[in-house]
Design a protein around this motif. Structure first.
Motif, PDB file in Angstrom:
ATOM      1  N   ALA A 408      34.108  64.126  21.652  1.00 27.67           N
ATOM      2  CA  ALA A 408      34.979  62.907  22.307  1.00 27.67           C
ATOM      3  C   ALA A 408      34.718  61.682  21.715  1.00 27.67           C
ATOM      4  CB  ALA A 408      34.176  62.719  23.915  1.00 27.67           C
ATOM      5  N   ILE A 409      35.803  60.661  21.735  1.00 26.84           N
ATOM      6  CA  ILE A 409      35.756  59.404  21.133  1.00 26.84           C
ATOM      7  C   ILE A 409      35.937  58.250  21.920  1.00 26.84           C
ATOM      8  CG2 ILE A 409      37.773  59.781  19.924  1.00 26.84           C
ATOM      9  CD1 ILE A 409      36.634  58.510  17.248  1.00 26.84           C
ATOM     10  N   ALA A 410      35.507  57.190  21.854  1.00 28.73           N
ATOM     11  CA  ALA A 410      35.791  55.998  22.732  1.00 28.73           C
ATOM     12  C   ALA A 410      35.544  54.591  21.883  1.00 28.73           C
ATOM     13  CB  ALA A 410      35.333  55.992  23.926  1.00 28.73           C
ATOM     14  N   PRO A 411      36.522  53.875  21.982  1.00 28.57           N
ATOM     15  CA  PRO A 411      36.187  52.493  21.049  1.00 28.57           C
ATOM     16  C   PRO A 411      34.946  51.620  21.782  1.00 28.57           C
ATOM     17  CG  PRO A 411      38.051  52.361  22.437  1.00 28.57           C
ATOM     18  CD  PRO A 411      37.612  53.627  22.681  1.00 28.57           C
ATOM     19  N   LYS A 412      34.198  51.188  21.131  1.00 26.59           N
ATOM     20  CA  LYS A 412      32.940  50.491  21.649  1.00 26.59           C
ATOM     21  C   LYS A 412      33.397  49.033  22.530  1.00 26.59           C
ATOM     22  CE  LYS A 412      28.747  51.362  18.647  1.00 26.59           C
ATOM     23  NZ  LYS A 412      28.218  50.794  17.724  1.00 26.59           N
ATOM     24  N   LEU A 420      43.115  51.869  18.815  1.00 23.83           N
ATOM     25  CA  LEU A 420      42.672  53.165  18.600  1.00 23.83           C
ATOM     26  C   LEU A 420      43.574  54.244  18.436  1.00 23.83           C
ATOM     27  CD1 LEU A 420      39.873  55.153  17.915  1.00 23.83           C
ATOM     28  CD2 LEU A 420      39.718  55.429  20.382  1.00 23.83           C
ATOM     29  N   GLY A 421      44.295  54.182  19.527  1.00 23.61           N
ATOM     30  CA  GLY A 421      45.452  55.119  19.719  1.00 23.61           C
ATOM     31  C   GLY A 421      46.524  55.141  18.615  1.00 23.61           C
ATOM     32  N   ILE A 422      46.788  53.769  18.047  1.00 27.22           N
ATOM     33  CA  ILE A 422      47.670  53.808  17.013  1.00 27.22           C
ATOM     34  C   ILE A 422      47.152  54.266  15.554  1.00 27.22           C
ATOM     35  CG2 ILE A 422      49.006  52.393  15.531  1.00 27.22           C
ATOM     36  CD1 ILE A 422      49.355  50.366  18.117  1.00 27.22           C
ATOM     37  N   GLY A 443      40.069  62.010  30.987  1.00 23.45           N
ATOM     38  CA  GLY A 443      40.907  60.990  30.681  1.00 23.45           C
ATOM     39  C   GLY A 443      40.210  60.817  29.064  1.00 23.45           C
ATOM     40  N   GLU A 444      39.088  61.519  28.744  1.00 21.27           N
ATOM     41  CA  GLU A 444      38.454  61.031  27.345  1.00 21.27           C
ATOM     42  C   GLU A 444      39.330  61.606  26.280  1.00 21.27           C
ATOM     43  OE1 GLU A 444      33.756  61.931  27.694  1.00 21.27           O
ATOM     44  OE2 GLU A 444      35.020  63.678  27.799  1.00 21.27           O
ATOM     45  N   THR A 445      39.443  60.788  25.159  1.00 21.02           N
ATOM     46  CA  THR A 445      40.201  61.156  23.998  1.00 21.02           C
ATOM     47  C   THR A 445      39.142  62.293  23.093  1.00 21.02           C
ATOM     48  OG1 THR A 445      41.251  59.038  24.007  1.00 21.02           O
ATOM     49  CG2 THR A 445      41.212  60.250  21.636  1.00 21.02           C
ATOM     50  N   ILE A 446      39.710  63.313  22.931  1.00 21.74           N
ATOM     51  CA  ILE A 446      38.893  64.280  22.175  1.00 21.74           C
ATOM     52  C   ILE A 446      39.672  64.685  20.750  1.00 21.74           C
ATOM     53  CG2 ILE A 446      38.274  66.692  22.116  1.00 21.74           C
ATOM     54  CD1 ILE A 446      37.071  65.245  24.464  1.00 21.74           C
ATOM     55  N   ILE A 471      32.145  55.085  19.788  1.00 19.64           N
ATOM     56  CA  ILE A 471      31.236  55.784  20.397  1.00 19.64           C
ATOM     57  C   ILE A 471      31.520  57.298  20.380  1.00 19.64           C
ATOM     58  CG2 ILE A 471      29.694  56.147  22.614  1.00 19.64           C
ATOM     59  CD1 ILE A 471      30.932  53.433  23.367  1.00 19.64           C
ATOM     60  N   ILE A 472      30.499  58.144  19.982  1.00 20.64           N
ATOM     61  CA  ILE A 472      31.077  59.627  19.571  1.00 20.64           C
ATOM     62  C   ILE A 472      30.176  60.357  20.551  1.00 20.64           C
ATOM     63  CG2 ILE A 472      30.729  61.361  17.910  1.00 20.64           C
ATOM     64  CD1 ILE A 472      32.913  59.086  17.319  1.00 20.64           C
ATOM     65  N   GLY A 473      30.800  61.249  21.305  1.00 20.00           N
ATOM     66  CA  GLY A 473      30.168  62.417  21.942  1.00 20.00           C
ATOM     67  C   GLY A 473      29.653  63.493  21.141  1.00 20.00           C
TER      68      GLY A 473
END
Length: 694
Positions: A408-412, A420-422, A443-446, A471-473
């Protein structure tokens, strides 16, 4: 008009650290393309132009460049060796006509060499072999030749013999001319002399030359008969036969040297010109229809034929997206309109450039046989065919493996979500083995990839190239589910709400499929109990259901559904009713079919010093690995094993600790295997807890 017989489209491929990029640098120096040699260990190699490549000393993405040797044009692609980037090798080999397989003189045939060799066999690419690093401790040319025969089941045709080994290595004997090429220690590849070979090598030279000539003349019956009667063939005749045998993959001309010390490269370049095919000499690309079936038509390499080109790589740089394209037939000019048969839409060619690593040379046009980059292609992706709008055709597309690891990845910074999506979208277009999905529940980006290093590099690119801190899961393994028992069952879908209702009855059988078959559907209905027009709806219902298994929601693999009988209503039956019935039947019957969890098993190759073998094997056993063998070499021991991916996270750190930093390993996906019960229960429990938390 360009003479296509003077073209050579070649790739350089090998295991990590066998010296591919260094060999490419030497070729560019010898052909006058660069004047100062850049070293990989200094982070200055021409084709390793990404920051991540320079820091880690590995090649991540294939780089294209063009050079000239003996009035022949060489389009060269330097490919990565690391297993996490095999996709780059696969798609490069798909568009090349020939290759140079580089093997390390001390490491020999390593696991990634096997994978790349298999890809080259699948793509039917002619190759010459270069055994590199003969100046290294433990180097042994004859041992590597033996490994090529035994491990790769290939037929190496030895063309040169080394003079001296390890630090004594100073040159090679050309078996065709029986002359020695001796280099001095200045490091200048041009400082060599051609002299008579050492007297103590005379017997060996004759033995290997005899084997070489014998293998070559087998390609020509007349020459062979003359040779058997004692007539020695001319060198030109031998070369002609070697060229024929190389192009038909009968054997692979084998050379040796030291790219780092600039010894032996000229003979390899001569071999590329003498023995590897031009674009007109390889089997033409087959055209396929919309379903991917062969049509019997071929894209013949001819500048005057209709345009047929394959986009094999997308690369984003500061000027926009570059679409690397191999032209198989026809011509292409700046401003032309071409048809993309995958999207069904036309696109205009903005600019055409010839690549030299990350430099570019503008061109007005290109033709069959060329490998170029196009700018301005908005909708073209890897594997798409570009063709003449008046003569549409599709070339055989590329098939990419499924990822085995996800995080899982999300912007800080929450405000960077759109950015991030682009960025992720661009990275997906560049690398088809990299996937991005959104988890429907959380709703997480994987992000998904081929290994830890693969995803590590992607996160690094987000940070350096796109300026996005993330931030990395925890890494997640891509489990699968399968069934172990056959179930015969029946389901009736009935709904009546005034007016016309819904009715569908299906009798069916669900059984385990053969490994690797994926989803199989057959109809065994005889008579008209389920009309033929509803069979596809039943198939669609089952096919859409297998994306979620009933144990833990992982996709179901290798399962066969048979529709055996059923019933219908002349008014209330419809396609949608049968689709709903199939989905409900799946939920009803899969839990009865002995579902089990399958985990990805990786092929592992661990290199460690002799003293640490016991510790390494003990640690692998704790990780549920199956040890398949070990080989002792002059510089250490190679342990081959198979291990579950879930046990291998963070392995490189543990291996370095056990071996005082001297251990190395590589792994690649091999197959799926049933999970042990305790592991299966733990995974299912973790998934249930995660779902509760959502």
């Amino acid at each position: 008009m360009t003479d296509l017989s003077k073209y050579r489209n070649i790739g350089i491929f090998a295991h990590v650290d066998a010296g591919k990029t260094t060999t490419t640098e030497r070729i560019l120096k010898l052909t006058g393309k660069i004047h100062k040699i850049g070293e990989v260990h200094d982070g200055a190699a021409t084709t390793d132009f990404m920051v991540q490549e320079q820091e880690r000393g590995i090649t991540i993405q294939s780089a294209a460049t063009t050079a000239f040797w003996k009035d022949h044009r060489l389009n060269i692609i330097d490919t990565p060796g690391h297993v996490d980037f095999t996709i780059e090798v696969y798609r490069s080999l798909k568009v090349l006509d020939g290759g140079i397989g580089v093997f390390c003189g001390s490491g020999g045939v390593e696991p990634q060499s096997e994978t790349n060799w298999r890809y080259a066999n699948d793509s039917e690419v002619s190759r010459v072999i270069f055994v590199n690093k003969l100046d290294r401790m433990g180097a042994d040319f004859y041992r590597v030749v033996g490994q090529v025969k035994n491990i790769l089941a290939a037929n190496p045709l030895v063309m040169v013999l080394p003079i001296g080994v390890e630090e004594e290595f100073k040159g090679v004997v050309d078996l065709l001319t029986r002359k020695a090429h001796i280099w001095d220690n200045s490091g200048d590849p041009m400082n060599f002399e051609i002299v008579d070979p050492p007297a103590d090598m005379a017997d060996k030279i004759e033995e290997y030359r005899h084997a070489l000539v014998e293998a070559a003349v087998e390609q020509d019956e007349e020459l062979m008969m003359a040779y058997l009667e004692g007539e020695e063939p001319s060198i030109d005749d031998i070369k002609r036969c070697i060229r024929k045998g190389t192009n038909e993959l009968v054997f692979f001309p084998t050379y040796c040297g030291s790219a780092f010390k600039n010894k032996g490269i000229q003979l390899v370049l001569d071999a590329v010109v003498d023995y590897l095919p031009s674009p007109t000499e390889v089997k033409p690309q087959e055209e396929v229809d919309e379903e991917g079936n062969e049509t019997g038509n071929f894209a013949i390499v001819d500048p005057d034929a209709p345009l047929r080109a394959l986009a094999f790589k997308i690369m984003d740089d500061r000027y926009g997206a570059l679409t690397f394209t191999r032209i198989y037939s026809g011509k292409i000019k700046k401003g032309d309109t071409v048809l993309n048969t995958f999207t069904g839409k036309t696109e205009r060619i903005g600019r055409i450039v010839e690549m030299h690593a990350d430099e570019r040379i503008e061109k007005d046009s290109a033709q069959a046989g060329d490998i170029i980059a196009l700018l301005g292609m908005k909708m073209t992706q890897t594997g798409h065919t570009l063709c003449d709008p008046d003569h549409p055709a599709t070339l055989e597309p590329m098939v990419f493996p499924d990822p085995v690891i996800s995080i899982a990845i999300a912007p800080k910074d929450k405000g960077a979500a759109e950015k991030l999506g682009i960025a992720l979208n661009k990275m997906m277009q560049e690398d088809p083995s990299f996937r991005v999905e959104t988890d429907e529940d959380s709703g997480e980006t994987i992000i998904k990839g081929m290994g830890e290093l693969h995803l590590d590099i992607k996160v690094d690119i987000l940070k350096r190239t796109h300026g996005i801190e993330t931030i990395i899961g925890k890494p997640q393994v891509a489990y699968r589910e399968s069934i172990t028992a056959t179930v015969a069952d029946s389901y009736t879908h009935k709904k009546q709400t005034g007016g016309s209702g819904q009715y569908a009855k299906i009798d069916y059988r669900i059984e385990p499929g053969e490994p690797g078959t994926g989803f199989v559907f057959v109809s065994e209905v005889t008579g008209g109990n389920v009309p033929r027009e509803f069979w596809p709806s039943v198939e669609k219902g089952f096919k859409q259901s297998i994306v979620r298994g009933t144990l833990a929601g992982f996709p179901l693999e290798d399962v066969k559904f048979a529709l055996t009988d059923g019933g219908f209503h002349p008014v209330d039956s419809s396609g949608i009713a049968y689709e709903i019935a199939a989905k409900a039947a799946y939920r009803q019957s899969i839990p009865k079919a002995g579902p089990q969890l399958m985990e990805p098993i990786m092929k592992l190759d661990v290199f460690c010093p002799e003293d640490n073998v016991g510790d390494v094997i003990g640690d692998l056993n704790r990780r549920r690995a199956m040890i398949q063998g070990q080989e002792s070499g002059p510089t250490g021991t190679r342990v081959k094993a198979q291990a579950p991916l879930s046990e291998m996270f963070g392995y490189i750190g543990d291996l370095r600790t056990m071996t005082s930093g001297r251990g190395q390993f590589s792994m690649e996906f091999d197959h799926y295997s049933p999970c042990p019960r305790n592991v299966s229960e733990a995974v299912i429990k973790e998934v249930q807890e995660r779902n509760k938390a959502k």
